[in-house]
Motif scaffolding. Structure first.
Motif, PDB file in Angstrom:
ATOM      1  N   LYS A 127       0.862  -1.181   0.000  1.00  0.00           N
ATOM      2  CA  LYS A 127       0.000   0.000   0.000  1.00  0.00           C
ATOM      3  C   LYS A 127       0.894   1.225   0.000  1.00  0.00           C
ATOM      4  CE  LYS A 127      -3.915  -2.061   0.164  1.00  0.00           C
ATOM      5  NZ  LYS A 127      -4.750  -2.070  -0.995  1.00  0.00           N
ATOM      6  N   VAL A 128       0.548   2.208  -0.815  1.00  0.00           N
ATOM      7  CA  VAL A 128       1.334   3.439  -0.886  1.00  0.00           C
ATOM      8  C   VAL A 128       0.425   4.638  -0.625  1.00  0.00           C
ATOM      9  CG1 VAL A 128       3.013   2.456  -2.480  1.00  0.00           C
ATOM     10  CG2 VAL A 128       1.072   3.686  -3.394  1.00  0.00           C
ATOM     11  N   GLY A 129       1.018   5.669  -0.036  1.00  0.00           N
ATOM     12  CA  GLY A 129       0.294   6.907   0.192  1.00  0.00           C
ATOM     13  C   GLY A 129      -0.008   7.616  -1.117  1.00  0.00           C
ATOM     14  N   ARG A 130      -0.948   8.527  -1.050  1.00  0.00           N
ATOM     15  CA  ARG A 130      -1.363   9.252  -2.267  1.00  0.00           C
ATOM     16  C   ARG A 130      -0.213   9.976  -2.949  1.00  0.00           C
ATOM     17  NH1 ARG A 130      -5.904  10.267   1.139  1.00  0.00           N
ATOM     18  NH2 ARG A 130      -7.671   9.063   0.395  1.00  0.00           N
ATOM     19  N   GLY A 131       0.771  10.396  -2.169  1.00  0.00           N
ATOM     20  CA  GLY A 131       1.915  11.099  -2.736  1.00  0.00           C
ATOM     21  C   GLY A 131       2.779  10.228  -3.639  1.00  0.00           C
ATOM     22  N   LEU A 132       2.597   8.915  -3.565  1.00  0.00           N
ATOM     23  CA  LEU A 132       3.376   7.993  -4.404  1.00  0.00           C
ATOM     24  C   LEU A 132       2.533   7.284  -5.455  1.00  0.00           C
ATOM     25  CD1 LEU A 132       5.648   6.328  -1.706  1.00  0.00           C
ATOM     26  CD2 LEU A 132       6.371   7.876  -3.516  1.00  0.00           C
ATOM     27  N   LYS A 133       1.241   7.510  -5.463  1.00  0.00           N
ATOM     28  CA  LYS A 133       0.343   6.778  -6.369  1.00  0.00           C
ATOM     29  C   LYS A 133       0.743   6.928  -7.834  1.00  0.00           C
ATOM     30  CE  LYS A 133      -3.003   5.098  -3.701  1.00  0.00           C
ATOM     31  NZ  LYS A 133      -3.336   3.722  -3.590  1.00  0.00           N
ATOM     32  N   ARG A 134       1.267   8.081  -8.206  1.00  0.00           N
ATOM     33  CA  ARG A 134       1.652   8.309  -9.603  1.00  0.00           C
ATOM     34  C   ARG A 134       2.892   7.501  -9.984  1.00  0.00           C
ATOM     35  NH1 ARG A 134       4.862  13.279 -11.681  1.00  0.00           N
ATOM     36  NH2 ARG A 134       5.755  12.735  -9.708  1.00  0.00           N
ATOM     37  N   ASP A 135       3.800   7.333  -9.034  1.00  0.00           N
ATOM     38  CA  ASP A 135       5.070   6.655  -9.302  1.00  0.00           C
ATOM     39  C   ASP A 135       5.060   5.166  -8.981  1.00  0.00           C
ATOM     40  OD1 ASP A 135       6.659   8.992 -10.118  1.00  0.00           O
ATOM     41  OD2 ASP A 135       6.255   9.655  -8.067  1.00  0.00           O
ATOM     42  N   MET A 136       4.152   4.752  -8.109  1.00  0.00           N
ATOM     43  CA  MET A 136       4.063   3.338  -7.727  1.00  0.00           C
ATOM     44  C   MET A 136       2.611   2.895  -7.913  1.00  0.00           C
ATOM     45  SD  MET A 136       6.557   3.366  -4.385  1.00  0.00           S
ATOM     46  CE  MET A 136       6.580   1.601  -4.148  1.00  0.00           C
ATOM     47  N   ILE A 137       2.203   2.849  -9.164  1.00  0.00           N
ATOM     48  CA  ILE A 137       0.808   2.524  -9.474  1.00  0.00           C
ATOM     49  C   ILE A 137       0.482   1.081  -9.078  1.00  0.00           C
ATOM     50  CG2 ILE A 137       0.681   4.245 -11.320  1.00  0.00           C
ATOM     51  CD1 ILE A 137       1.054   1.975 -13.338  1.00  0.00           C
ATOM     52  N   ALA A 138      -0.786   0.802  -8.960  1.00  0.00           N
ATOM     53  CA  ALA A 138      -1.243  -0.519  -8.515  1.00  0.00           C
ATOM     54  C   ALA A 138      -0.684  -1.631  -9.398  1.00  0.00           C
ATOM     55  CB  ALA A 138      -2.766  -0.567  -8.487  1.00  0.00           C
ATOM     56  N   GLU A 139      -0.603  -1.404 -10.688  1.00  0.00           N
ATOM     57  CA  GLU A 139      -0.080  -2.425 -11.602  1.00  0.00           C
ATOM     58  C   GLU A 139       1.389  -2.729 -11.303  1.00  0.00           C
ATOM     59  OE1 GLU A 139      -3.639  -0.622 -13.398  1.00  0.00           O
ATOM     60  OE2 GLU A 139      -1.826   0.261 -12.588  1.00  0.00           O
TER      61      GLU A 139
END
Length: 88
Positions: A34-46
């Protein structure tokens, strides 16, 4: 389960919201990133799914749980270092 735990622990500074949680629940045969919103762009679910499939799933099938956690943490750490270099 991991999402609730992530927000309860308040991982990462609130102003950056860049915490990362790797949760392994052995009796449920689950491992999640699980990643914080600040990393969602760089560590996407895929990406997270890919990493788990590459590092955790093969080891879990052999019941080498320590190995899967170490390999997963190493991949996540590598990605965080890469993100940090890109920000600078």
């Amino acid at each position: 389960m991991a999402t609730t735990f992530f927000y309860t622990c308040k991982l990462g500074p609130a102003h950056k919201n860049n915490g990362v949680l790797i949760l392994a629940v052995l009796d449920k045969k689950r491992i999640e990133i699980k990643v914080g919103r600040g990393l969602k762009r760089d560590m996407i679910a895929e990406w997270c799914t890919y990493v788990l499939g590459e590092t955790a799933v093969p080891s879990c099938k052999k019941q080498e749980y320590g190995k899967d956690i170490v390999n997963t943490v190493a991949k996540v750490a590598d990605r965080l270092r890469q993100i940090d270099r890109e920000i600078r």
